[in-house]
Design an enzyme around this catalytic site. Structure first.
Site, short mmCIF file in Angstrom:
data_model
loop_
_atom_site.label_atom_id
_atom_site.label_comp_id
_atom_site.label_asym_id
_atom_site.label_seq_id
_atom_site.Cartn_x
_atom_site.Cartn_y
_atom_site.Cartn_z
N TYR A 146 7.86 11.13 0.08
CA TYR A 146 7.77 9.78 -0.49
C TYR A 146 9.14 9.10 -0.53
O TYR A 146 9.29 7.94 -0.15
CB TYR A 146 7.19 9.91 -1.90
CG TYR A 146 6.89 8.63 -2.64
CD1 TYR A 146 5.68 7.96 -2.44
CD2 TYR A 146 7.78 8.12 -3.59
CE1 TYR A 146 5.38 6.81 -3.17
CE2 TYR A 146 7.48 6.98 -4.32
CZ TYR A 146 6.28 6.33 -4.10
OH TYR A 146 5.99 5.20 -4.83
N TYR A 197 9.12 3.59 -12.72
CA TYR A 197 7.83 4.16 -13.14
C TYR A 197 7.03 3.11 -13.91
O TYR A 197 7.38 2.72 -15.01
CB TYR A 197 8.06 5.43 -13.98
CG TYR A 197 8.47 6.61 -13.12
CD1 TYR A 197 9.74 6.68 -12.58
CD2 TYR A 197 7.57 7.62 -12.82
CE1 TYR A 197 10.11 7.75 -11.76
CE2 TYR A 197 7.93 8.70 -12.01
CZ TYR A 197 9.21 8.74 -11.49
OH TYR A 197 9.57 9.80 -10.67
N ALA A 226 0.85 -1.21 0.00
CA ALA A 226 0.00 0.00 0.00
C ALA A 226 0.88 1.25 0.00
O ALA A 226 1.85 1.33 0.75
CB ALA A 226 -0.90 0.00 1.23
N ASP A 234 2.79 14.66 -3.96
CA ASP A 234 3.97 15.33 -4.52
C ASP A 234 3.87 16.84 -4.45
O ASP A 234 2.88 17.44 -4.88
CB ASP A 234 4.17 14.92 -5.99
CG ASP A 234 4.52 13.46 -6.16
OD1 ASP A 234 4.70 12.76 -5.15
OD2 ASP A 234 4.62 13.01 -7.33
N1 CAA Z 1 14.91 18.54 -11.65
C1 CAA Z 1 15.19 19.87 -11.63
N2 CAA Z 1 14.25 20.83 -11.77
C2 CAA Z 1 12.99 20.42 -11.90
C3 CAA Z 1 12.62 19.06 -11.91
C4 CAA Z 1 13.65 18.12 -11.80
N3 CAA Z 1 13.38 16.79 -11.81
N4 CAA Z 1 11.29 18.97 -12.05
C5 CAA Z 1 10.82 20.25 -12.12
N5 CAA Z 1 11.85 21.11 -12.03
C6 CAA Z 1 11.79 22.56 -12.10
C7 CAA Z 1 11.06 23.01 -13.34
O1 CAA Z 1 11.93 23.03 -14.45
C8 CAA Z 1 10.58 24.39 -12.93
O2 CAA Z 1 11.66 25.29 -13.03
P1 CAA Z 1 11.40 26.80 -13.48
O3 CAA Z 1 10.46 27.37 -12.45
O4 CAA Z 1 12.74 27.41 -13.45
O5 CAA Z 1 10.78 26.71 -14.86
C9 CAA Z 1 10.29 24.23 -11.44
O6 CAA Z 1 11.01 23.06 -11.02
C10 CAA Z 1 8.83 24.00 -11.16
O7 CAA Z 1 8.41 22.83 -11.88
P2 CAA Z 1 6.90 22.48 -12.07
O8 CAA Z 1 6.27 23.48 -12.99
O9 CAA Z 1 6.71 21.04 -12.42
O10 CAA Z 1 6.37 22.78 -10.59
P3 CAA Z 1 5.04 22.45 -9.92
O11 CAA Z 1 5.09 23.09 -8.58
O12 CAA Z 1 3.89 22.70 -10.81
O13 CAA Z 1 5.11 20.86 -9.73
C11 CAA Z 1 5.90 18.78 -8.96
C12 CAA Z 1 6.14 20.29 -8.97
C13 CAA Z 1 4.57 18.47 -8.27
C14 CAA Z 1 7.00 18.18 -8.15
C15 CAA Z 1 5.87 18.25 -10.40
O14 CAA Z 1 7.07 18.63 -11.03
C16 CAA Z 1 5.75 16.76 -10.47
O15 CAA Z 1 4.65 16.20 -10.38
N6 CAA Z 1 6.87 16.04 -10.67
C17 CAA Z 1 6.89 14.59 -10.77
C18 CAA Z 1 7.19 14.00 -9.45
C19 CAA Z 1 7.27 12.49 -9.62
O16 CAA Z 1 8.10 11.97 -10.34
N7 CAA Z 1 6.38 11.77 -8.96
C20 CAA Z 1 6.32 10.36 -9.10
C21 CAA Z 1 4.92 9.91 -8.88
S1 CAA Z 1 4.72 8.21 -9.27
C22 CAA Z 1 5.52 7.42 -8.04
O17 CAA Z 1 5.94 7.97 -7.08
C23 CAA Z 1 5.67 5.95 -8.24
C24 CAA Z 1 7.08 5.55 -8.08
O18 CAA Z 1 7.43 5.00 -7.05
C25 CAA Z 1 8.01 5.80 -9.16
#
Ligand code: CAA
Length: 246
Positions: free
Chosen positions: A152, A184, A88, A93
């Site tokens: 997480y 993923y 679970a 995020d």
């Molecule tokens: N590395 C460096 N910079 C990053 C980045 C990264 N990986 N991701 C985003 N940024 C930067 C962006 O380029 C942006 O920069 P600028 O403002 O200079 O343009 C800034 O961060 C903001 O990015 P977002 O517009 O995406 O920001 P947000 O606040 O809208 O969202 C977030 C932030 C919620 C973290 C979103 O980026 C997100 O959902 N990321 C994915 C997170 C992820 O991988 N989750 C996995 C879920 S599935 C899971 O967890 C299963 C598993 O076990 C694998």
């Protein structure tokens, strides 16, 4: 083969459902907990069409009393739990500077504290019977960290610390304890990541695609099998080559 009783937490999610299917196909009796009864009934029905019977038990992995009650119900119905898959999990995020205390706590409680809540009521029976298989479903992001997932990643990394301690304490009781760290995988959780962000992530996967839930379930079936008795304390990365640290 020896038929065992298995508990897969979070069995109504993408990876959990696949794990139930694989363990049931191996001939085991399988139970899962639920909080959303309608979703759970839908999974039960889907499984029934495949000839698989799943025991559904209400239970909130965040709540120790609920887990204790859930385990006792399963024991009464199917016998002592011999295979436990702590699967679970949830995400909340957001970057850490915007993260609220509830977003931190919900993730740590559901992903990490649940390992205590569910494993504690099953471990004594396993030790008494001198056989057990425990698998934590962690994540690639517990290994490498992830932008937006301080809660997480911390919880998922903690799951493997739990694994390697339990593995040492319980080895002489015929109990193996391992971690599977999926990358993923095409589940609702991953599909909830914004499309543009997800596309960039998939571009980093050498195999060139998201994983399939069955590709995780296959490994869980392997680790919980009779012949995996000498594999304990391992962390098996299954991520299409996305992270190759060791
Ligand atoms: N590395 C460096 N910079 C990053 C980045 C990264 N990986 N991701 C985003 N940024 C930067 C962006 O380029 C942006 O920069 P600028 O403002 O200079 O343009 C800034 O961060 C903001 O990015 P977002 O517009 O995406 O920001 P947000 O606040 O809208 O969202 C977030 C932030 C919620 C973290 C979103 O980026 C997100 O959902 N990321 C994915 C997170 C992820 O991988 N989750 C996995 C879920 S599935 C899971 O967890 C299963 C598993 O076990 C694998």
């Amino acid at each position: 083969m020896t038929q065992r009783t298995a508990l897969v937490t979070g069995g109504t999610g993408g990876i959990g459902t696949a794990i139930i299917r694989y363990l049931a196909r191996q001939g085991h009796r399988v139970a899962t907990n639920y909080r959303d009864q309608a979703k759970a009934e839908a999974v039960k029905e889907l499984m029934a069409k495949e000839g698989i019977e799943v025991m559904l038990v209400p239970g909130d992995v965040k709540d120790p009393d609920s887990c204790e009650a859930m385990v006792r119900i399963i024991e009464a119905g199917l016998g002592p739990v011999e295979i436990l898959v702590n699967n679970a999990g949830i995400t909340r995020d957001t970057t850490f500077h915007k993260m609220s205390y509830p977003q931190w706590m919900e993730v740590v409680n559901t992903n990490l504290n649940a390992c205590f809540n569910v494993t504690r009521p099953v471990i004594e029976h396993m030790r008494a019977r001198k056989w057990g298989r425990i698998v934590q479903i962690s994540s690639i992001n517990g290994q490498k960290g992830q932008y937006g997932q301080a809660n997480y990643a911390a919880a998922k990394a903690g799951m493997h610390g739990f694994t390697i301690s339990l593995a040492q304490e319980n080895a002489k009781f015929g109990i193996t304890v391992n971690t599977v760290s999926p990358g993923y995988v095409a589940t609702d959780m991953v599909m909830a990541v914004p499309d543009d962000v997800r596309e960039k992530i998939v571009a980093q996967i050498p195999v060139g695609r998201l994983g399939k839930p069955e590709e995780i379930a296959h490994a869980v079936a392997f680790l919980t099998g009779e012949e995996a008795a000498w594999i304990t304390g391992a962390n098996l990365s299954i991520n299409g080559g996305h992270y190759m640290g060791w």
